[in-house]
Design a protein around this motif. Structure first.
Motif, PDB file in Angstrom:
ATOM      1  N   LEU A  24      18.331  -3.234  -1.715  1.00 34.90           N
ATOM      2  CA  LEU A  24      17.145  -2.637  -2.323  1.00 34.90           C
ATOM      3  C   LEU A  24      16.696  -1.424  -1.520  1.00 34.90           C
ATOM      4  CD1 LEU A  24      14.983  -5.763  -3.214  1.00 34.90           C
ATOM      5  CD2 LEU A  24      16.076  -4.202  -4.818  1.00 34.90           C
ATOM      6  N   GLN A  25      16.224  -0.409  -2.232  1.00 34.92           N
ATOM      7  CA  GLN A  25      15.670   0.773  -1.604  1.00 34.92           C
ATOM      8  C   GLN A  25      14.152   0.708  -1.726  1.00 34.92           C
ATOM      9  OE1 GLN A  25      17.638   3.801  -3.916  1.00 34.92           O
ATOM     10  NE2 GLN A  25      19.189   4.065  -2.323  1.00 34.92           N
ATOM     11  N   TYR A  26      13.474   1.173  -0.682  1.00 40.02           N
ATOM     12  CA  TYR A  26      12.009   1.146  -0.662  1.00 40.02           C
ATOM     13  C   TYR A  26      11.466   2.538  -0.397  1.00 40.02           C
ATOM     14  CZ  TYR A  26      12.544  -3.882  -0.282  1.00 40.02           C
ATOM     15  OH  TYR A  26      12.889  -5.187  -0.526  1.00 40.02           O
ATOM     16  N   THR A  27      10.344   2.864  -1.048  1.00 39.44           N
ATOM     17  CA  THR A  27       9.641   4.117  -0.835  1.00 39.44           C
ATOM     18  C   THR A  27       8.163   3.910  -1.152  1.00 39.44           C
ATOM     19  OG1 THR A  27       9.726   6.501  -1.231  1.00 39.44           O
ATOM     20  CG2 THR A  27       9.927   5.063  -3.167  1.00 39.44           C
ATOM     21  N   MET A  28       7.337   4.844  -0.699  1.00 42.74           N
ATOM     22  CA  MET A  28       5.916   4.818  -1.034  1.00 42.74           C
ATOM     23  C   MET A  28       5.676   5.788  -2.186  1.00 42.74           C
ATOM     24  SD  MET A  28       3.926   2.845   0.703  1.00 42.74           S
ATOM     25  CE  MET A  28       3.468   2.199   2.283  1.00 42.74           C
ATOM     26  N   ILE A  29       4.978   5.312  -3.199  1.00 39.68           N
ATOM     27  CA  ILE A  29       4.572   6.152  -4.323  1.00 39.68           C
ATOM     28  C   ILE A  29       3.076   5.946  -4.504  1.00 39.68           C
ATOM     29  CG2 ILE A  29       4.810   6.617  -6.793  1.00 39.68           C
ATOM     30  CD1 ILE A  29       7.707   5.516  -6.563  1.00 39.68           C
ATOM     31  N   LEU A  33       3.889   0.515  -2.043  1.00 38.10           N
ATOM     32  CA  LEU A  33       5.303   0.283  -1.808  1.00 38.10           C
ATOM     33  C   LEU A  33       6.023   0.014  -3.122  1.00 38.10           C
ATOM     34  CD1 LEU A  33       7.512  -0.114   0.362  1.00 38.10           C
ATOM     35  CD2 LEU A  33       6.972  -2.544   0.285  1.00 38.10           C
ATOM     36  N   HIS A  34       7.129   0.721  -3.329  1.00 31.62           N
ATOM     37  CA  HIS A  34       7.953   0.548  -4.526  1.00 31.62           C
ATOM     38  C   HIS A  34       9.393   0.271  -4.113  1.00 31.62           C
ATOM     39  CE1 HIS A  34       4.501   2.287  -6.512  1.00 31.62           C
ATOM     40  NE2 HIS A  34       5.063   2.021  -7.686  1.00 31.62           N
ATOM     41  N   ALA A  35      10.121  -0.430  -4.969  1.00 24.84           N
ATOM     42  CA  ALA A  35      11.514  -0.775  -4.693  1.00 24.84           C
ATOM     43  C   ALA A  35      12.357  -0.521  -5.933  1.00 24.84           C
ATOM     44  CB  ALA A  35      11.623  -2.248  -4.294  1.00 24.84           C
ATOM     45  N   ARG A  36      13.650  -0.367  -5.686  1.00 28.42           N
ATOM     46  CA  ARG A  36      14.610  -0.257  -6.784  1.00 28.42           C
ATOM     47  C   ARG A  36      15.957  -0.753  -6.297  1.00 28.42           C
ATOM     48  NH1 ARG A  36      15.705   6.252  -7.396  1.00 28.42           N
ATOM     49  NH2 ARG A  36      16.726   6.532  -5.398  1.00 28.42           N
ATOM     50  N   GLN A  37      16.778  -1.180  -7.232  1.00 32.01           N
ATOM     51  CA  GLN A  37      18.138  -1.636  -6.935  1.00 32.01           C
ATOM     52  C   GLN A  37      19.076  -0.495  -7.263  1.00 32.01           C
ATOM     53  OE1 GLN A  37      19.152  -4.773  -5.623  1.00 32.01           O
ATOM     54  NE2 GLN A  37      21.044  -3.655  -5.366  1.00 32.01           N
ATOM     55  N   GLU A  39      20.510   3.635  -7.024  1.00 29.88           N
ATOM     56  CA  GLU A  39      19.936   4.930  -7.356  1.00 29.88           C
ATOM     57  C   GLU A  39      19.665   5.119  -8.846  1.00 29.88           C
ATOM     58  OE1 GLU A  39      20.298   8.111  -5.227  1.00 29.88           O
ATOM     59  OE2 GLU A  39      20.632   7.020  -3.380  1.00 29.88           O
ATOM     60  N   LYS A  40      20.251   4.292  -9.701  1.00 34.26           N
ATOM     61  CA  LYS A  40      20.113   4.485 -11.142  1.00 34.26           C
ATOM     62  C   LYS A  40      18.907   3.776 -11.743  1.00 34.26           C
ATOM     63  CE  LYS A  40      25.026   5.158 -11.832  1.00 34.26           C
ATOM     64  NZ  LYS A  40      26.235   4.720 -12.492  1.00 34.26           N
ATOM     65  N   CYS A  41      18.294   2.887 -11.014  1.00 37.97           N
ATOM     66  CA  CYS A  41      17.183   2.082 -11.542  1.00 37.97           C
ATOM     67  C   CYS A  41      15.846   2.791 -11.341  1.00 37.97           C
ATOM     68  CB  CYS A  41      17.136   0.731 -10.849  1.00 37.97           C
ATOM     69  SG  CYS A  41      18.593  -0.270 -11.140  1.00 37.97           S
ATOM     70  N   ASP A  42      14.888   2.435 -12.159  1.00 39.77           N
ATOM     71  CA  ASP A  42      13.534   2.938 -12.011  1.00 39.77           C
ATOM     72  C   ASP A  42      12.853   2.243 -10.851  1.00 39.77           C
ATOM     73  OD1 ASP A  42      13.793   4.551 -14.277  1.00 39.77           O
ATOM     74  OD2 ASP A  42      13.101   2.949 -15.605  1.00 39.77           O
ATOM     75  N   TRP A  43      11.864   2.912 -10.267  1.00 37.85           N
ATOM     76  CA  TRP A  43      11.066   2.326  -9.196  1.00 37.85           C
ATOM     77  C   TRP A  43      10.068   1.339  -9.781  1.00 37.85           C
ATOM     78  CZ3 TRP A  43      12.452   2.923  -4.336  1.00 37.85           C
ATOM     79  CH2 TRP A  43      13.172   4.040  -3.955  1.00 37.85           C
ATOM     80  N   HIS A  44       9.881   0.207  -9.107  1.00 36.64           N
ATOM     81  CA  HIS A  44       8.906  -0.811  -9.497  1.00 36.64           C
ATOM     82  C   HIS A  44       8.075  -1.170  -8.277  1.00 36.64           C
ATOM     83  CE1 HIS A  44      10.898  -1.417 -13.338  1.00 36.64           C
ATOM     84  NE2 HIS A  44      12.043  -1.389 -12.671  1.00 36.64           N
ATOM     85  N   GLU A  45       6.786  -1.408  -8.498  1.00 39.10           N
ATOM     86  CA  GLU A  45       5.920  -1.770  -7.376  1.00 39.10           C
ATOM     87  C   GLU A  45       6.447  -3.049  -6.733  1.00 39.10           C
ATOM     88  OE1 GLU A  45       1.220  -2.372  -6.361  1.00 39.10           O
ATOM     89  OE2 GLU A  45       1.770  -1.379  -8.232  1.00 39.10           O
ATOM     90  N   SER A  46       6.514  -3.039  -5.409  1.00 42.75           N
ATOM     91  CA  SER A  46       7.069  -4.164  -4.661  1.00 42.75           C
ATOM     92  C   SER A  46       5.965  -5.024  -4.075  1.00 42.75           C
ATOM     93  CB  SER A  46       7.945  -3.641  -3.521  1.00 42.75           C
ATOM     94  OG  SER A  46       8.356  -4.701  -2.690  1.00 42.75           O
ATOM     95  N   GLY A  47       6.195  -6.318  -4.025  1.00 43.85           N
ATOM     96  CA  GLY A  47       5.257  -7.244  -3.417  1.00 43.85           C
ATOM     97  C   GLY A  47       5.584  -7.521  -1.958  1.00 43.85           C
ATOM     98  N   LEU A  48       6.628  -6.878  -1.431  1.00 45.48           N
ATOM     99  CA  LEU A  48       7.028  -7.103  -0.048  1.00 45.48           C
ATOM    100  C   LEU A  48       5.927  -6.645   0.894  1.00 45.48           C
ATOM    101  CD1 LEU A  48       9.395  -8.065   1.721  1.00 45.48           C
ATOM    102  CD2 LEU A  48      10.202  -5.710   1.761  1.00 45.48           C
ATOM    103  N   SER A  49       5.581  -7.487   1.860  1.00 45.00           N
ATOM    104  CA  SER A  49       4.462  -7.166   2.748  1.00 45.00           C
ATOM    105  C   SER A  49       4.885  -6.896   4.186  1.00 45.00           C
ATOM    106  CB  SER A  49       3.448  -8.307   2.731  1.00 45.00           C
ATOM    107  OG  SER A  49       4.070  -9.494   3.207  1.00 45.00           O
ATOM    108  N   PHE A  50       6.155  -7.085   4.518  1.00 47.34           N
ATOM    109  CA  PHE A  50       6.660  -6.872   5.878  1.00 47.34           C
ATOM    110  C   PHE A  50       5.899  -7.725   6.898  1.00 47.34           C
ATOM    111  CE2 PHE A  50       7.494  -2.683   3.781  1.00 47.34           C
ATOM    112  CZ  PHE A  50       8.857  -2.817   3.700  1.00 47.34           C
ATOM    113  N   ASP A  51       5.530  -8.936   6.510  1.00 49.31           N
ATOM    114  CA  ASP A  51       4.783  -9.816   7.408  1.00 49.31           C
ATOM    115  C   ASP A  51       5.667 -10.570   8.398  1.00 49.31           C
ATOM    116  OD1 ASP A  51       2.255  -9.164   6.489  1.00 49.31           O
ATOM    117  OD2 ASP A  51       2.305 -10.666   4.905  1.00 49.31           O
TER     118      ASP A  51
END
Length: 61
Positions: A24-29, A33-37, A39-51
């Motif tokens: 998974l790729q992660y970026t801030m939008i 935090l957003h993630a995608r599987q 390069e071809k997929c759309d970005w979706h808001e991620s619930g990952l919290s890095f806790d």
């Protein structure tokens, strides 16, 4: 990445981080935090919290 703060610093600088485990790729939008599987997929808001360390230790830019 070495710690949670390094992850957020990189993301806030506009870096794209990739999990070496899931691919998974992660970026801030718009400050969220957003993630995608791949390069071809759309970005979706991620619930990952890095806790917990496994959530950031496997991220690479």
């Amino acid at each position: 990445m070495e710690n949670r703060d390094a992850v957020f610093e990189a993301l806030n600088k506009g870096k794209l981080l990739t999990s070496t485990i899931t691919g998974l790729q992660y970026t801030m939008i718009d400050g969220k935090l957003h993630a995608r599987q791949g390069e071809k997929c759309d970005w979706h808001e991620s619930g990952l919290s890095f806790d917990n360390p496994p959530s950031w230790l496997n991220l690479r830019d």
